[in-house]
Design a protein around this motif. Structure first.
Motif, PDB file in Angstrom:
ATOM      1  N   MET A 160     -22.964 -31.132 -23.713  1.00 30.21           N
ATOM      2  CA  MET A 160     -22.286 -30.441 -22.606  1.00 30.21           C
ATOM      3  C   MET A 160     -21.641 -29.171 -23.137  1.00 30.21           C
ATOM      4  O   MET A 160     -20.832 -29.212 -24.053  1.00 30.21           O
ATOM      5  CB  MET A 160     -21.216 -31.345 -21.987  1.00 30.21           C
ATOM      6  N   SER A 161     -22.005 -28.040 -22.566  1.00 36.93           N
ATOM      7  CA  SER A 161     -21.439 -26.771 -23.018  1.00 36.93           C
ATOM      8  C   SER A 161     -20.038 -26.571 -22.452  1.00 36.93           C
ATOM      9  O   SER A 161     -19.632 -27.234 -21.483  1.00 36.93           O
ATOM     10  CB  SER A 161     -22.352 -25.618 -22.597  1.00 36.93           C
ATOM     11  N   TYR A 162     -19.313 -25.626 -23.031  1.00 37.99           N
ATOM     12  CA  TYR A 162     -17.947 -25.317 -22.598  1.00 37.99           C
ATOM     13  C   TYR A 162     -18.009 -24.422 -21.365  1.00 37.99           C
ATOM     14  O   TYR A 162     -18.114 -23.204 -21.474  1.00 37.99           O
ATOM     15  CB  TYR A 162     -17.195 -24.651 -23.751  1.00 37.99           C
ATOM     16  N   ASP A 163     -17.962 -25.033 -20.179  1.00 37.43           N
ATOM     17  CA  ASP A 163     -18.033 -24.302 -18.906  1.00 37.43           C
ATOM     18  C   ASP A 163     -16.609 -24.027 -18.423  1.00 37.43           C
ATOM     19  O   ASP A 163     -16.058 -24.757 -17.604  1.00 37.43           O
ATOM     20  CB  ASP A 163     -18.808 -25.131 -17.875  1.00 37.43           C
ATOM     21  N   ALA A 175     -12.736  -6.306 -27.237  1.00 38.42           N
ATOM     22  CA  ALA A 175     -13.734  -6.846 -28.155  1.00 38.42           C
ATOM     23  C   ALA A 175     -13.154  -7.972 -29.007  1.00 38.42           C
ATOM     24  O   ALA A 175     -13.866  -8.900 -29.406  1.00 38.42           O
ATOM     25  CB  ALA A 175     -14.276  -5.728 -29.049  1.00 38.42           C
ATOM     26  N   GLY A 176     -11.842  -7.928 -29.259  1.00 40.95           N
ATOM     27  CA  GLY A 176     -11.220  -8.925 -30.113  1.00 40.95           C
ATOM     28  C   GLY A 176     -11.122 -10.300 -29.493  1.00 40.95           C
ATOM     29  O   GLY A 176     -10.916 -11.291 -30.201  1.00 40.95           O
ATOM     30  N   ILE A 177     -11.274 -10.381 -28.182  1.00 40.77           N
ATOM     31  CA  ILE A 177     -11.100 -11.676 -27.509  1.00 40.77           C
ATOM     32  C   ILE A 177     -12.243 -12.625 -27.818  1.00 40.77           C
ATOM     33  O   ILE A 177     -12.125 -13.842 -27.653  1.00 40.77           O
ATOM     34  CB  ILE A 177     -10.948 -11.473 -25.982  1.00 40.77           C
ATOM     35  N   THR A 178     -13.357 -12.091 -28.309  1.00 41.18           N
ATOM     36  CA  THR A 178     -14.495 -12.965 -28.626  1.00 41.18           C
ATOM     37  C   THR A 178     -14.139 -13.947 -29.735  1.00 41.18           C
ATOM     38  O   THR A 178     -14.698 -15.044 -29.794  1.00 41.18           O
ATOM     39  CB  THR A 178     -15.713 -12.126 -29.049  1.00 41.18           C
ATOM     40  N   GLY A 179     -13.202 -13.559 -30.595  1.00 42.07           N
ATOM     41  CA  GLY A 179     -12.798 -14.450 -31.675  1.00 42.07           C
ATOM     42  C   GLY A 179     -12.133 -15.717 -31.166  1.00 42.07           C
ATOM     43  O   GLY A 179     -12.479 -16.827 -31.587  1.00 42.07           O
ATOM     44  N   VAL A 180     -11.162 -15.576 -30.253  1.00 40.76           N
ATOM     45  CA  VAL A 180     -10.483 -16.768 -29.734  1.00 40.76           C
ATOM     46  C   VAL A 180     -11.401 -17.538 -28.782  1.00 40.76           C
ATOM     47  O   VAL A 180     -11.319 -18.766 -28.685  1.00 40.76           O
ATOM     48  CB  VAL A 180      -9.147 -16.413 -29.027  1.00 40.76           C
ATOM     49  N   TYR A 181     -12.273 -16.826 -28.096  1.00 41.49           N
ATOM     50  CA  TYR A 181     -13.254 -17.507 -27.237  1.00 41.49           C
ATOM     51  C   TYR A 181     -14.167 -18.377 -28.103  1.00 41.49           C
ATOM     52  O   TYR A 181     -14.453 -19.534 -27.758  1.00 41.49           O
ATOM     53  CB  TYR A 181     -14.065 -16.471 -26.457  1.00 41.49           C
ATOM     54  N   LEU A 241     -12.336 -21.553 -29.071  1.00 37.94           N
ATOM     55  CA  LEU A 241     -12.290 -22.568 -28.017  1.00 37.94           C
ATOM     56  C   LEU A 241     -13.629 -23.297 -27.901  1.00 37.94           C
ATOM     57  O   LEU A 241     -13.668 -24.514 -27.669  1.00 37.94           O
ATOM     58  CB  LEU A 241     -11.907 -21.931 -26.678  1.00 37.94           C
ATOM     59  N   LYS A 242     -14.734 -22.579 -28.089  1.00 33.59           N
ATOM     60  CA  LYS A 242     -16.046 -23.236 -28.056  1.00 33.59           C
ATOM     61  C   LYS A 242     -16.186 -24.195 -29.243  1.00 33.59           C
ATOM     62  O   LYS A 242     -16.747 -25.294 -29.110  1.00 33.59           O
ATOM     63  CB  LYS A 242     -17.159 -22.195 -28.071  1.00 33.59           C
ATOM     64  N   LYS A 243     -15.637 -23.788 -30.382  1.00 36.25           N
ATOM     65  CA  LYS A 243     -15.690 -24.660 -31.561  1.00 36.25           C
ATOM     66  C   LYS A 243     -14.812 -25.897 -31.354  1.00 36.25           C
ATOM     67  O   LYS A 243     -15.168 -27.007 -31.775  1.00 36.25           O
ATOM     68  CB  LYS A 243     -15.228 -23.880 -32.788  1.00 36.25           C
ATOM     69  N   THR A 244     -13.665 -25.698 -30.706  1.00 32.70           N
ATOM     70  CA  THR A 244     -12.793 -26.832 -30.373  1.00 32.70           C
ATOM     71  C   THR A 244     -13.518 -27.795 -29.442  1.00 32.70           C
ATOM     72  O   THR A 244     -13.443 -29.022 -29.609  1.00 32.70           O
ATOM     73  CB  THR A 244     -11.496 -26.327 -29.711  1.00 32.70           C
TER      74      THR A 244
END
Length: 948
Positions: free
Chosen positions: A1-4, A761-767, A770-773
């Motif tokens: 299940m992907s992070y939707d 562009a920096g928000i991709t890091g925290v995004y 969250l996907k890794k979490t």
């Protein structure tokens, strides 16, 4: 299940609203009252039509994280939100479009609420307030009336009913009354008071009331046709619209905040605020000790009152300087100086008080032609006017002592004002100031050779003996102008009888805003309420009636001014305490005693001398009249920094409609022009087609690209503002990355109190984090992306990872260091992922730790873990030190002093056991190659060295 995230966030926002998850109930019984409380609040927003940009939520996110954390700790948390709904922008829009400000405000509030809810804030919306709601401003009007019906008793050091003061006047006049009042109050006996008429008595009472009518020097904006507060004027123009502002005398409602000056100063010592904000308030209040003294004006029956912190310099006084607006200027100016004085007054009126106070280099002034008499020597001292003297500070007049004050010395030299020979030949240098002081000490008559403190005391004694002065405390703070010449504000509940203000009875509030045909002042210059056809008060039927019925017997005209924006914001924290009984001004005493005041207040430092000062003033007053149990509204305050925008500039050739790619700009004469950042990609390349369609000036322009066919812009970090076209809409971020990503990224940018630039562009890091979490909880060994958590016992390393995270995040939260918490979470998830940890006893508390920061994903994972209740109700984890203690040591194993490899060994092993393990290790045998060691050096917990 992907992070939707879209589905997850929509689901939980709807569920929170349906379940009223964040609605907090007031305690009802003794057991309830024993539960600890925490009141978190952010400065409520003014709902503008532009909506929120990503800079606005910073303080809200920080407050929300901390409020959720305290709820996890078991506190009853009050975390409300509302809207500062009166204000000039809505009125200006109404003037331009004819649309009623109430409609604009309602639409803007709807937009703001939609945005705030989309970001997942744990607000108790059941307690929402809007300052423009009559059910709210009814009580703002009530507070105004309490101030009107009160005076400040200096002996009791608190406000008391004006009715008590009237009784004192009736018994003994005012000669024994020690109260905060106007400077020019005359003394009168009980007989004089009792025999006086209604008008005289009302005039005297206005000189004592805590809110009163008086002529005042105000900031008048002709374009906006309204009075502006000092903090609404920037560099001589209105903050809103940039229109010129001039000084003008007008009859205004004024709040006697100066009566509370000492308490406002002393109260700062009990507050957990930044020292910079405290110091700003101290300077604004500006308490100083000294003496008031008066100079007789030659050939006039008038005296000029001055205040000086150094009355011992009286013998160095060489001239007097009045504020250009001083009441005596027009009266004493000689005929041949009238033109020069009038011209100078006009120039001074164009400058704001802040400009006049800040400009220490420019020397300007005008001579009145009049002279004052020195109180001890009788010498004639010229009277000048200069805009560095302010009418509202002190007495609006200064005793100029060139030998003791550098500005006075510069002024005297600039205008060639005669000063005593003993002083005038001394150079203007730092050392010269000392020399002038020495000259003063030996040329001051009865003060000669006295130390400063003794000289001050003796000067005051002599002034008092001559009845021309006295020792006194002076304050920079001035009473606050309260009325505004606007429509969109709280009506002031006052009608006028014989020209004097009479209060509408409390039981007939609210006095609601009337309908008007236009929102402009009248042709006669009256405020917009002067256009209302029904704006008269019937004192028999207690209602608003047609102006045609005014007879000055039972029906009287109503006040035309409205209250300023700070009125509704000065008491709103206490309105939130009650969500039900809003037909009363405040909650029950028991509820007020429970909530007390705001435990954590987050907002901008720009409100230090406006909102924060006025709210403290009103709270102290309300405590005086037993309406509140506290003297301070905000116990702890944090000023969040600003999120800055990254602007984009295109460069136009001089005098041509030609734009050149930034990497081809070859001179300094190119004109930089803001371009909308939405037209620029992350490589700083402009979408030329988009900008052509944006504005007319770009439609036919030539755009010269670089060799790669790209048009580059220059990036620059500055304040995020619609006018700079660098605004980033949080809705767009939520749609693309999710609200949890937005919340986490704003905290990750840097320390809360500091300003920092936004980079989407920096928000991709925290995004990505969250996907890794999400994957940490969805790593089923047999089913791809399936939720997988076991009841297996966790390993030591996983326990260590969890408990060091618990400890660090709690420490960070208590220090409001949210950015370092985010880093800690990233380290934790990385370590647990490498450890392939699937244990519930690790992953479940991790969800609770994450919940204040990223509530949507936390709620979803909490539900997947099998819980029916909200994660917001879970108890915050507590770390166990035993899991943080190392039970092994990584030893460096050296041969002849050179490290060759490392070995992990238990700290419980003694020397013999360590030697046995090391000597039998294959890497040791490789190093020795059959040789017998001469010595094996072992220091347990530190080193292993084999000598051969």
């Amino acid at each position: 299940m992907s992070y939707d995230f879209n589905a997850i966030e929509k689901k939980w926002q709807e569920k929170w609203k349906e379940d009223k998850t964040f609605a907090v109930e007031n305690p009802e019984d003794d057991q309830d009252f024993d539960k600890p409380k925490f009141y978190a609040l952010e400065m409520f927003p003014y709902p503008s039509g532009a909506g929120l940009h990503v800079g606005h939520p910073l303080g809200y996110i920080a407050g929300d994280i901390y409020a959720r954390f305290k709820r996890h700790e078991g506190y009853r948390v009050l975390h409300p939100q509302g809207f500062d709904a009166f204000g000039l922008p809505a009125e200006q829009y109404a003037i331009q479009t004819g649309q009623h400000p109430a409609i604009t405000t309602r639409e803007n509030i709807s937009r703001y609420k939609e945005q705030l809810e989309k970001m997942g804030f744990a607000f108790d919306w059941q307690r929402e307030v809007r300052t423009s709601d009559p059910n709210y401003y009814k009580w703002t009007q009530w507070i105004f009336l309490q101030l009107f019906h009160s005076y400040y008793d200096l002996d009791a050091d608190k406000a008391k009913p004006i009715a008590d003061l009237i009784k004192r006047f009736e018994r003994s006049g005012n000669t024994e009354v020690n109260a905060a009042c106007d400077d020019d109050v005359v003394s009168f006996s009980a007989d004089q008071w009792n025999q006086a008429g209604h008008s005289y008595q009302q005039e005297i009472l206005l000189q004592y009331r805590l809110t009163y009518l008086a002529d005042s020097e105000v900031n008048w904006c002709p374009e906006l046709k309204t009075v502006l507060a000092n903090d609404e004027v920037v560099n001589g123009v209105s903050e809103r619209g940039g229109h010129p502002v001039v000084k003008k005398k007008m009859k205004q409602w004024i709040m006697r905040i100066s009566a509370y000056a000492d308490r406002l100063l002393e109260g700062l010592e009990q507050l957990d605020w930044s020292e910079s904000i405290k110091e700003t308030q101290r300077n604004w209040i500006g308490r100083s000790q000294g003496a008031s003294l008066s100079f007789e004006v030659n050939q006039f029956n008038d005296r000029i009152q001055v205040f000086s912190t150094r009355p011992d310099t009286i013998f160095g006084a060489s001239f007097l300087v009045l504020a250009p607006e001083h009441d005596l200027v027009d009266k004493i100016t000689t005929k041949d100086q009238q033109e020069a004085v009038k011209n100078y007054q006009k120039e001074a009126a164009q400058r704001s008080e802040r400009e006049r106070m800040a400009d220490v280099k420019t020397i300007t002034g005008a001579f009145t032609g009049a002279y004052a008499l020195h109180p001890f020597t009788g010498k004639k001292l010229p009277i000048w006017i200069a805009d560095y003297v302010l009418a509202g500070y002190g007495t609006g007049a200064v005793m100029a002592v060139p030998c003791g004050d550098q500005r006075d010395h510069d002024f005297a030299k600039h205008f060639d004002i005669q000063i005593p020979n003993i002083f005038k030949d001394i150079d203007i240098t730092h050392q010269a100031h000392t020399d002038r002081e020495k000259a003063l000490i030996t040329n001051s008559d009865f003060l000669n050779d006295l130390p400063v403190n003794q000289a001050i005391d003796k000067a005051i004694t002599n002034l008092e003996e001559k009845n021309i002065g006295k020792g006194t405390t002076n304050y920079r703070i001035r009473d606050a102008v309260f009325s505004r010449q606007r429509y969109w504000g709280e009506p002031i509940p006052i009608y006028f009888k014989d020209g004097y203000p009479i209060a509408i009875e409390e039981e007939h509030l609210p006095l609601e805003l009337p309908e008007v045909e236009k929102y402009l002042p009248t042709e006669d210059g009256e405020p917009p309420l002067g256009r209302a056809g029904n704006w008269a008060w019937d004192t028999v039927d207690h209602q608003v009636v047609s102006n045609d019925k005014i007879d000055h017997e039972k029906i009287f005209p109503l006040e035309l001014n409205t209250m300023p924006g700070w009125a509704g914001s000065s008491w709103y924290p206490f309105r939130y305490m009650e969500k039900a009984k809003r037909d009363e001004v405040f909650s029950s005493k028991q509820i007020l005693d429970y909530w007390q005041n705001v435990d954590l207040y987050i907002g901008g430092s720009e409100h230090a001398t406006g909102h924060l000062l006025y709210a403290r003033f009103w709270t102290k007053f309300l405590k005086d009249i037993d309406a509140l149990p506290v003297e301070e509204p905000f116990q702890k305050m944090i000023n969040q920094g600003m999120i800055l925008g990254e602007s984009a500039f295109v460069f136009r050739k001089p005098n041509e409609n030609v734009f050149v790619s930034y990497d081809k700009v070859d001179g300094e004469n190119y004109q930089p022009i803001h371009a909308d950042v939405s037209f620029v990609n992350t490589s700083d390349e402009l979408d030329v087609a988009a900008i052509r369609n944006w504005r007319k000036e770009f439609a036919d322009a030539e755009f010269i690209v670089n060799e790669e066919g790209k048009f580059k812009v220059k990036r620059e970090v500055e304040k995020m503002s619609k006018s700079k076209f660098n605004v980033v809409n949080p809705d767009d971020i939520c749609d693309e990355y999710g609200a949890d990503s937005l919340r986490l990224y704003e905290m990750f940018l840097g320390p809360l109190e500091q300003s920092k630039p936004w980079n989407t562009a920096g928000i991709t890091g925290v995004y990505g984090f969250l996907k890794k979490t999400w994957r940490l909880y969805h790593s089923h060994p047999e089913k791809d992306d399936a939720f997988y958590v076991t009841d297996d016992e966790p390993g030591k390393e996983s326990l260590k990872t969890l408990h060091k995270t618990i400890k660090k995040v709690r420490e960070d939260l208590e220090a409001f260091s949210f950015n370092t918490s985010v880093s800690t979470f990233m380290i934790c998830v990385n370590e647990l992922s490498k450890q392939k940890c699937y244990s519930r006893s690790i992953l479940e508390p991790l969800v609770v730790l994450l919940s204040p920061f990223v509530p949507h994903i936390a709620e979803e994972l909490w539900e997947k873990l099998g819980h029916d209740n909200s994660v917001a109700d879970a108890t915050y984890p507590v770390h166990d030190e035993k899991h943080l203690v190392d039970d092994a040591k990584t030893y460096p194993v050296s041969f002849n002093g050179k490290k060759r490899f490392t070995l992990d060994l238990s700290l419980d092993l003694d020397k013999a056991a360590i030697e046995d393990i090391v000597m039998n290790h294959e890497k040791t045998q490789q190093q020795l190659q059959g040789k017998t060691p001469k010595k094996v050096i072992i220091v347990p917990g530190k080193i292993i060295n084999i000598v051969f």
